[in-house]
Write a protein that holds these residues in place. Structure first.
Motif, mmCIF file in Angstrom:
data_model
loop_
_atom_site.group_PDB
_atom_site.id
_atom_site.type_symbol
_atom_site.label_atom_id
_atom_site.label_comp_id
_atom_site.label_asym_id
_atom_site.label_seq_id
_atom_site.Cartn_x
_atom_site.Cartn_y
_atom_site.Cartn_z
ATOM 1 N N ALA A 153 48.623 12.694 56.839
ATOM 2 C CA ALA A 153 49.688 13.401 56.120
ATOM 3 C C ALA A 153 50.272 14.530 56.968
ATOM 4 O O ALA A 153 51.503 14.690 57.066
ATOM 5 C CB ALA A 153 49.141 13.946 54.803
ATOM 6 N N PHE A 154 49.408 15.313 57.613
ATOM 7 C CA PHE A 154 49.896 16.436 58.418
ATOM 8 C C PHE A 154 50.509 15.961 59.744
ATOM 9 O O PHE A 154 51.402 16.632 60.291
ATOM 10 C CB PHE A 154 48.768 17.430 58.670
ATOM 11 N N ALA A 155 50.037 14.826 60.254
ATOM 12 C CA ALA A 155 50.663 14.267 61.455
ATOM 13 C C ALA A 155 52.083 13.807 61.160
ATOM 14 O O ALA A 155 52.981 13.929 62.009
ATOM 15 C CB ALA A 155 49.827 13.106 61.986
ATOM 16 N N SER A 156 52.298 13.272 59.952
ATOM 17 C CA SER A 156 53.655 12.864 59.584
ATOM 18 C C SER A 156 54.591 14.068 59.515
ATOM 19 O O SER A 156 55.795 13.945 59.768
ATOM 20 C CB SER A 156 53.635 12.131 58.242
ATOM 21 N N TYR A 157 54.032 15.237 59.191
ATOM 22 C CA TYR A 157 54.837 16.462 59.217
ATOM 23 C C TYR A 157 55.177 16.836 60.656
ATOM 24 O O TYR A 157 56.332 17.141 60.985
ATOM 25 C CB TYR A 157 54.076 17.598 58.533
ATOM 26 N N TYR A 158 54.165 16.815 61.531
ATOM 27 C CA TYR A 158 54.398 17.257 62.907
ATOM 28 C C TYR A 158 55.385 16.346 63.626
ATOM 29 O O TYR A 158 56.291 16.830 64.314
ATOM 30 C CB TYR A 158 53.070 17.285 63.671
ATOM 31 N N TRP A 159 55.217 15.016 63.476
ATOM 32 C CA TRP A 159 56.030 14.080 64.240
ATOM 33 C C TRP A 159 57.376 13.786 63.584
ATOM 34 O O TRP A 159 58.079 12.867 64.003
ATOM 35 C CB TRP A 159 55.265 12.781 64.467
ATOM 36 N N ALA A 160 57.714 14.537 62.553
ATOM 37 C CA ALA A 160 59.062 14.442 61.975
ATOM 38 C C ALA A 160 59.991 15.322 62.797
ATOM 39 O O ALA A 160 59.792 16.539 62.882
ATOM 40 C CB ALA A 160 59.041 14.874 60.513
ATOM 41 N N PHE A 161 60.997 14.715 63.413
ATOM 42 C CA PHE A 161 61.889 15.474 64.297
ATOM 43 C C PHE A 161 62.726 16.462 63.499
ATOM 44 O O PHE A 161 62.913 17.605 63.899
ATOM 45 C CB PHE A 161 62.787 14.514 65.076
ATOM 46 N N LYS A 197 62.584 18.393 60.200
ATOM 47 C CA LYS A 197 61.716 18.785 59.096
ATOM 48 C C LYS A 197 62.549 19.528 58.055
ATOM 49 O O LYS A 197 63.298 20.445 58.401
ATOM 50 C CB LYS A 197 60.586 19.688 59.603
ATOM 51 N N PRO A 198 62.481 19.149 56.788
ATOM 52 C CA PRO A 198 61.583 18.142 56.198
ATOM 53 C C PRO A 198 62.245 16.775 55.974
ATOM 54 O O PRO A 198 61.660 15.936 55.304
ATOM 55 C CB PRO A 198 61.236 18.784 54.865
ATOM 56 N N ASP A 199 63.466 16.577 56.510
ATOM 57 C CA ASP A 199 64.202 15.349 56.194
ATOM 58 C C ASP A 199 63.457 14.095 56.642
ATOM 59 O O ASP A 199 63.472 13.070 55.944
ATOM 60 C CB ASP A 199 65.592 15.392 56.847
ATOM 61 N N ASP A 200 62.799 14.151 57.807
ATOM 62 C CA ASP A 200 62.137 12.968 58.346
ATOM 63 C C ASP A 200 60.709 12.780 57.836
ATOM 64 O O ASP A 200 60.051 11.809 58.198
ATOM 65 C CB ASP A 200 62.118 13.030 59.881
ATOM 66 N N ILE A 201 60.230 13.712 57.022
ATOM 67 C CA ILE A 201 58.889 13.543 56.446
ATOM 68 C C ILE A 201 58.961 12.472 55.364
ATOM 69 O O ILE A 201 59.801 12.553 54.461
ATOM 70 C CB ILE A 201 58.372 14.867 55.850
ATOM 71 N N PRO A 202 58.128 11.443 55.426
ATOM 72 C CA PRO A 202 58.195 10.374 54.431
ATOM 73 C C PRO A 202 57.849 10.876 53.038
ATOM 74 O O PRO A 202 57.146 11.882 52.869
ATOM 75 C CB PRO A 202 57.166 9.357 54.930
ATOM 76 N N ALA A 203 58.366 10.171 52.043
ATOM 77 C CA ALA A 203 58.038 10.520 50.665
ATOM 78 C C ALA A 203 56.558 10.234 50.409
ATOM 79 O O ALA A 203 56.008 9.253 50.908
ATOM 80 C CB ALA A 203 58.906 9.712 49.706
ATOM 81 N N PHE A 204 55.926 11.093 49.639
ATOM 82 C CA PHE A 204 54.502 10.970 49.306
ATOM 83 C C PHE A 204 53.653 10.728 50.557
ATOM 84 O O PHE A 204 52.983 9.702 50.690
ATOM 85 C CB PHE A 204 54.281 9.830 48.302
ATOM 86 N N PRO A 205 53.671 11.660 51.495
ATOM 87 C CA PRO A 205 52.941 11.449 52.759
ATOM 88 C C PRO A 205 51.437 11.301 52.564
ATOM 89 O O PRO A 205 50.787 10.571 53.315
ATOM 90 C CB PRO A 205 53.283 12.702 53.572
ATOM 91 N N LEU A 206 50.873 11.974 51.560
ATOM 92 C CA LEU A 206 49.431 11.880 51.346
ATOM 93 C C LEU A 206 49.039 10.476 50.870
ATOM 94 O O LEU A 206 48.073 9.882 51.372
ATOM 95 C CB LEU A 206 48.977 12.933 50.330
ATOM 96 N N CYS A 207 49.779 9.945 49.915
ATOM 97 C CA CYS A 207 49.487 8.592 49.421
ATOM 98 C C CYS A 207 49.708 7.556 50.521
ATOM 99 O O CYS A 207 48.939 6.594 50.646
ATOM 100 C CB CYS A 207 50.362 8.278 48.215
ATOM 101 N N ALA A 208 50.758 7.757 51.318
ATOM 102 C CA ALA A 208 51.024 6.821 52.418
ATOM 103 C C ALA A 208 49.892 6.860 53.441
ATOM 104 O O ALA A 208 49.451 5.815 53.945
ATOM 105 C CB ALA A 208 52.358 7.165 53.081
ATOM 106 N N ALA A 209 49.398 8.062 53.739
ATOM 107 C CA ALA A 209 48.296 8.188 54.701
ATOM 108 C C ALA A 209 47.020 7.554 54.154
ATOM 109 O O ALA A 209 46.275 6.895 54.894
ATOM 110 C CB ALA A 209 48.051 9.663 55.024
#
Length: 722
Positions: A468-476, A478-490
């Motif tokens: 979940a936190f990696a999806s935050y970091y690798w979003a160019f 932020k926060p537009d590129d952070i996927p929806a529900f990052p915790l559930c996706a992870a």
């Protein structure tokens, strides 16, 4: 050579920067499939062991006492007879013999323990006493003589006033000075024409007073829990609320809250020193307060120690050392703490975008509860899946003594003919079937799978939060590129693709933990040994495996982060993480570990605040709570429970921040090696994170970060206008 999923082309050259690329965590396949299959098979085997244990086990064997015929007291036809009575308790060498059902004397289930002291001879002379006495006979003796009754062992030779403990009748023993008494007498009639001392009831028990007092302490502690459990839950709920408040405040006021935590920890410990000093001074003129702890010895009532000055002096020294260590660390790490505070701010922004991560430890706690409950239930059923074993007991010499027998036909057997006075009595639970021979392996398998499953649940939580936190970091953007529900996706990615990697890492840790358990068992067995070399070797082995366990935990944690980022197998991820950290070892020591120290201070603060509240509430030292404080034997019982529970709660919530910091740090190191800050290969890190973690980028790279942030802001504004 790096693959395309690592951000490189087939020639090993870095790919050109793609602003729509949302991090390397998207492309992945199943990893460590073989280990995944083994783990699933192990789980199926674990379920099979549980089913076998549940079909053969009977928890009543550890809950209810068993009489000489193998029947449960308080169950079935003996429902109204819940207590176990021993005909001649002097045949039992120690309390452990009683608890292990191996006392060589007839045992009988009775409605109540005897409350009178008398002999068979005296009771037989009075009709009223005889009617009471027959309640402790194996069968109605009818008109048989006393000699015949004793020969056939239908009734005990004597009764002693007793009290029940663990549903077993123990003599009511007391003390007159240094003399042990039964009732108010130092002696008693054993019904065989001899006058015995009360101490003869406790052969082999050199610490009789400790046994009796420990029994009373255990009962008082249980009673305290029944009175205070409601208030303990309230205190733990306060710990949850305080932890949540700290997490929320860290999200919005990270810089301020870190310094507040540090100062408040120093203040709480300082208050503890002052309070202990006041108690130490107040006891100066108190009689008997100046004796030493060594002179006082062990006391089951721990509150006695609070009336000794030396106890408070020890508290003062311990707290002062803690205060000194914390202050010295703050002085030497002052500059690094400033940087760690900024890192906490960046972690707070990540947690703010993945706010559901704060509550993820509750899910991990529920899974661990299921694992612990399954292990405990299976262990109980395995330990009670044995069959009753009957042995021959005889008061005189018998060639068949201690041999296995069958009570159903023992009276007609050759063994009974050789030893007319012998009896076939229930001894213990065991068995000689194939199932019972391999029962120890089932128990070992239960313990091993417990460690494996518990570590798997913990690893799943770490990889989920890292993803979940990696999806935050690798979003160019932020926060537009952070996927929806990052915790559930992870969580979904971890279970779908990386169950094998989680099983692999947790298996390595489980093996080391089981070895440590075996070493502890061997060390316990060797305590009586005088071989100093063996003790030294055992100490070295325990130390080495403790260090190995810590290293594997550290390596696994970072390996799971790399798996969450790139989706590689466990071994490759562990190797990459290890060498990446070694190339940035200075940053690891001075930043990552300093942040861990700050989070530890936060845990101490929550424990200290809740602990102070619990102390004043349960001890009754303040008038504010006197009306609501429950009446307790030992107020330290709920206080210690609250302290331990508060630390576990605080650790659960702060572990989210710890995982966030570790993930961001590892992503930063990887970003720094993958990219150079140029237009073709810009950094994914924010300019703020760059200022925190690196000072050695050239001006061009710094300008690139600033330019990138301006570009993102301009593009976002254009998107909003559209």
């Amino acid at each position: 050579m790096p693959g395309e999923e690592d951000g490189y082309n087939k020639n090993g050259e870095p790919k050109k920067f793609d602003p729509n690329f949302k991090g390397p965590i998207q492309k992945r396949g199943c990893t460590d499939i073989i280990c995944c299959i083994f783990f699933l098979l192990a789980i199926l085997g674990y379920l099979a062991v549980g089913i076998v244990a549940w079909s053969h086990g009977d928890p009543r064997k550890v809950i209810y006492p068993t009489d000489s015929m193998g029947q449960f007291c308080g169950q079935g036809v003996l429902e109204k007879k819940p207590f176990l009575f021993y005909f001649n308790i002097m045949k039992c060498a120690s309390p452990m013999v009683l608890l292990e059902f191996q006392c060589p004397t007839p045992q009988l289930c009775v409605e109540q323990c005897p409350n009178r002291t008398m002999t068979l001879v005296t009771a037989n002379a009075k009709s009223e006493d005889w009617k009471y006495y027959k309640g402790f006979c194996r069968e109605d003796p009818g008109q048989k003589s006393v000699t015949q009754i004793l020969k056939e062992k239908l009734c005990p030779a004597y009764l002693i006033s007793s009290k029940q403990f663990l549903q077993r009748c123990f003599p009511t023993l007391g003390k007159k000075g240094e003399t042990i008494t039964v009732g108010d007498d130092e002696n008693f009639d054993d019904g065989m024409g001899s006058i015995r001392h009360a101490k003869d009831l406790m052969p082999g028990m050199q610490n009789a007073t400790i046994v009796m007092e420990s029994r009373q302490v255990a009962m008082k502690i249980f009673e305290d829990y029944t009175k205070s459990w409601y208030w303990i839950l309230i205190c733990l709920l306060i710990a949850v609320v305080v932890s949540l408040i700290f997490i929320v405040l860290l999200r919005y006021l990270a810089g301020v809250m870190v310094w507040v935590m540090i100062l408040m920890v120093i203040a709480v410990i300082a208050y503890g020193i002052v309070h202990c000093s006041i108690q130490y001074v107040n006891l100066k003129d108190t009689p008997a307060a100046n004796i030493t702890l060594q002179q006082l010895g062990f006391q089951p009532d721990f509150t006695v120690y609070l009336h000794i000055r030396q106890t408070w002096l020890a508290f003062i020294i311990i707290l002062a050392i803690m205060e000194l260590i914390i202050i010295l660390l703050l002085i030497f790490l002052w500059n690094r703490i400033h940087i760690a505070v900024e890192l906490m701010k960046e972690a707070s922004r990540a947690v703010g975008y993945v706010m559901s991560s704060v509550f993820y430890p509750i899910f991990t706690f529920l899974l661990l509860t299921v694992v612990i409950a399954y292990w405990a239930i299976t262990a109980v059923f395995l330990s009670t899946s044995s069959e009753p074993v009957y042995k021959i007991f005889n008061e005189t010499d018998c060639p068949h003594a201690r041999e296995t027998c069958n009570p159903e036909n023992y009276t007609l057997s050759d063994m009974k003919r050789d030893c007319p006075l012998s009896e076939c009595l229930f001894a213990f639970y065991g068995g000689e079937t194939a199932y019972h021979k391999y029962l120890i392996f089932f128990q070992f398998y239960n313990v091993f799978l417990f460690f494996w499953c518990a570590n798997f649940v913990t690893a799943l939580g770490q990889m989920t939060l890292a993803g979940a936190f990696a999806s935050y970091y690798w979003a160019f953007k932020k926060p537009d590129d952070i996927p929806a529900f990052p915790l559930c996706a992870a969580l979904g990615r971890s279970l779908r693709y990386h169950t094998g990697s989680l099983a692999f890492g947790s298996l390595l840790l489980a093996i080391v933990q089981v070895i440590r358990v075996l070493l502890e068992y061997l060390d316990h067995k060797l305590k009586a040994a005088e071989n100093k070399f063996a003790k030294f070797l055992m100490c070295c082995l325990k130390c080495c495996f403790w260090c190995l366990e810590k290293f594997i935990k550290f390596l696994n944690r970072n390996a799971y982060i790399m798996v969450a980022i790139y989706g590689k197998n466990f071994c490759r991820s562990a190797r990459d993480a290890f060498f990446l950290l070694m190339r940035n070892v200075v940053r690891v020591v001075v930043l990552d570990k300093v942040t861990d120290f700050i989070l530890f201070l936060g845990k101490l603060l929550i424990v200290g605040l809740v602990g102070i509240f619990a102390f004043f509430f349960f001890s009754g030292h303040t008038d504010a709570f006197k009306g609501a404080t429950p009446s307790l034997h030992y107020y330290w019982v709920p206080i210690l429970t609250v302290l331990v529970g508060s630390y576990l709660i605080a650790h659960g919530f702060f572990s989210v921040y710890a995982m966030c910091v570790d993930t961001l740090f590892l992503c930063f190191c990887e970003d720094l090696e993958r990219n150079d800050g140029s237009v073709e290969r810009p950094f994914y890190m924010t300019a703020a994170l760059n200022d925190i973690l690196t000072k050695d980028l050239d001006d061009g790279a710094a300008r690139s970060l600033a330019s990138r942030d301006e570009t993102i802001q301009l593009q976002t504004k254009q998107d909003n206008d559209v």
